[in-house]
Design a protein around this motif. Structure first.
Motif, short mmCIF file in Angstrom:
data_model
loop_
_atom_site.label_atom_id
_atom_site.label_comp_id
_atom_site.label_asym_id
_atom_site.label_seq_id
_atom_site.Cartn_x
_atom_site.Cartn_y
_atom_site.Cartn_z
N ILE A 1 0.84 -1.20 0.00
CA ILE A 1 0.00 0.00 0.00
C ILE A 1 0.87 1.26 0.00
O ILE A 1 0.63 2.21 -0.74
CB ILE A 1 -0.97 -0.02 1.20
CG1 ILE A 1 -2.03 -1.11 0.99
CG2 ILE A 1 -1.63 1.35 1.40
CD1 ILE A 1 -2.85 -1.43 2.23
N GLU A 2 1.91 1.25 0.82
CA GLU A 2 2.83 2.40 0.90
C GLU A 2 3.54 2.62 -0.43
O GLU A 2 3.65 3.75 -0.92
CB GLU A 2 3.85 2.19 2.02
CG GLU A 2 4.80 3.33 2.23
CD GLU A 2 4.13 4.59 2.77
OE1 GLU A 2 4.69 5.68 2.56
OE2 GLU A 2 3.06 4.50 3.40
N PHE A 3 4.01 1.53 -1.03
CA PHE A 3 4.71 1.64 -2.30
C PHE A 3 3.77 2.15 -3.40
O PHE A 3 4.14 3.00 -4.21
CB PHE A 3 5.32 0.29 -2.70
CG PHE A 3 6.17 0.36 -3.94
CD1 PHE A 3 7.27 1.20 -4.01
CD2 PHE A 3 5.87 -0.42 -5.04
CE1 PHE A 3 8.06 1.27 -5.15
CE2 PHE A 3 6.65 -0.37 -6.18
CZ PHE A 3 7.74 0.48 -6.24
N ASN A 4 2.53 1.66 -3.41
CA ASN A 4 1.55 2.13 -4.36
C ASN A 4 1.28 3.63 -4.18
O ASN A 4 1.17 4.38 -5.16
CB ASN A 4 0.25 1.34 -4.22
CG ASN A 4 -0.72 1.66 -5.33
OD1 ASN A 4 -0.42 1.48 -6.50
ND2 ASN A 4 -1.90 2.14 -4.96
N SER A 5 1.21 4.07 -2.93
CA SER A 5 1.01 5.49 -2.64
C SER A 5 2.18 6.33 -3.15
O SER A 5 1.99 7.41 -3.70
CB SER A 5 0.82 5.69 -1.14
OG SER A 5 0.75 7.04 -0.81
N ILE A 6 3.37 5.82 -2.97
CA ILE A 6 4.57 6.52 -3.44
C ILE A 6 4.51 6.68 -4.96
O ILE A 6 4.75 7.77 -5.50
CB ILE A 6 5.85 5.76 -3.01
CG1 ILE A 6 6.02 5.86 -1.49
CG2 ILE A 6 7.08 6.26 -3.75
CD1 ILE A 6 7.00 4.87 -0.91
N PRO B 1 9.31 -2.00 -10.86
CA PRO B 1 9.36 -1.81 -9.42
C PRO B 1 8.65 -2.88 -8.60
O PRO B 1 9.11 -3.25 -7.54
CB PRO B 1 8.71 -0.44 -9.21
CG PRO B 1 8.94 0.26 -10.51
CD PRO B 1 8.88 -0.81 -11.56
N HIS B 2 7.56 -3.43 -9.12
CA HIS B 2 6.82 -4.43 -8.35
C HIS B 2 7.63 -5.71 -8.14
O HIS B 2 7.42 -6.43 -7.17
CB HIS B 2 5.49 -4.73 -9.01
CG HIS B 2 4.62 -3.52 -9.12
ND1 HIS B 2 4.19 -2.80 -8.03
CD2 HIS B 2 4.11 -2.89 -10.20
CE1 HIS B 2 3.46 -1.78 -8.43
NE2 HIS B 2 3.40 -1.80 -9.74
N ALA B 3 8.58 -5.99 -9.04
CA ALA B 3 9.39 -7.20 -8.89
C ALA B 3 10.23 -7.14 -7.61
O ALA B 3 10.49 -8.15 -6.99
CB ALA B 3 10.31 -7.37 -10.11
N PHE B 4 10.62 -5.95 -7.23
CA PHE B 4 11.39 -5.79 -5.99
C PHE B 4 10.61 -6.29 -4.79
O PHE B 4 11.11 -7.02 -3.96
CB PHE B 4 11.75 -4.31 -5.81
CG PHE B 4 12.41 -4.02 -4.49
CD1 PHE B 4 13.73 -4.35 -4.27
CD2 PHE B 4 11.70 -3.42 -3.46
CE1 PHE B 4 14.33 -4.07 -3.07
CE2 PHE B 4 12.29 -3.14 -2.25
CZ PHE B 4 13.61 -3.47 -2.06
N TRP B 5 9.35 -5.90 -4.71
CA TRP B 5 8.55 -6.26 -3.53
C TRP B 5 8.28 -7.74 -3.48
O TRP B 5 8.28 -8.33 -2.41
CB TRP B 5 7.25 -5.45 -3.52
CG TRP B 5 7.57 -3.99 -3.52
CD1 TRP B 5 7.32 -3.09 -4.49
CD2 TRP B 5 8.30 -3.28 -2.51
NE1 TRP B 5 7.81 -1.86 -4.15
CE2 TRP B 5 8.42 -1.95 -2.95
CE3 TRP B 5 8.86 -3.63 -1.28
CZ2 TRP B 5 9.06 -0.96 -2.20
CZ3 TRP B 5 9.50 -2.66 -0.54
CH2 TRP B 5 9.60 -1.34 -1.00
N TRP B 6 8.09 -8.38 -4.62
CA TRP B 6 7.83 -9.81 -4.60
C TRP B 6 9.06 -10.58 -4.16
O TRP B 6 8.95 -11.68 -3.64
CB TRP B 6 7.35 -10.28 -5.97
CG TRP B 6 5.98 -9.80 -6.27
CD1 TRP B 6 5.63 -8.88 -7.21
CD2 TRP B 6 4.77 -10.12 -5.57
NE1 TRP B 6 4.28 -8.62 -7.16
CE2 TRP B 6 3.73 -9.38 -6.16
CE3 TRP B 6 4.47 -10.96 -4.50
CZ2 TRP B 6 2.42 -9.47 -5.73
CZ3 TRP B 6 3.16 -11.04 -4.07
CH2 TRP B 6 2.15 -10.31 -4.67
N SER B 7 10.24 -10.04 -4.34
CA SER B 7 11.45 -10.75 -3.91
C SER B 7 11.56 -10.81 -2.39
O SER B 7 12.32 -11.59 -1.86
CB SER B 7 12.70 -10.08 -4.51
OG SER B 7 12.85 -8.79 -3.98
#
Length: 105
Positions: A20-25, A97-103
């Motif tokens: 949620i925070e990353f999406n807001s950013i 960018p989303h690949a970072f979070w899934w790692s």
């Protein structure tokens, strides 16, 4: 303060709030790759603060330095090394960018 908040979310394994925070950013127009590069820098700064002798190398104000010292107590060195490795790989590969979070999962 954003990098402190994101790091706290990663350390506490609060993945839903992290996303949620990353999406807001991103919604506020911040470039994902620049964010990842900045987060890698934050992890490097936390590594510098792991040793009381190197804290003085930080070119930040006293209040920010205190935040780094406080946050570094929540992060062990192997975590910081791995976090920096992942963030750097994402930055180098110019990954989505989303690949970072899934790692992190």
């Amino acid at each position: 303060d954003t990098y402190f908040k994101v790091t706290d979310l990663i350390v506490s394994n609060n993945i839903p709030q992290l996303l949620i925070e990353f999406n807001s950013i991103l919604a506020h127009g911040f470039d994902g790759q620049h964010f990842i590069a900045g987060l890698a820098g934050h992890f490097r700064d936390l590594m510098v603060c792991k040793n009381s002798q190197t804290v003085s190398l930080m070119e930040v104000g006293e209040e920010t330095q205190k935040k780094y010292i406080e946050q570094t107590t929540k992060c062990d060195f192997p975590f910081l090394v791995e976090a920096l490795r992942i963030a750097t790989q994402c930055d180098i590969r110019q990954a989505v960018p989303h690949a970072f979070w899934w790692s992190w999962l």
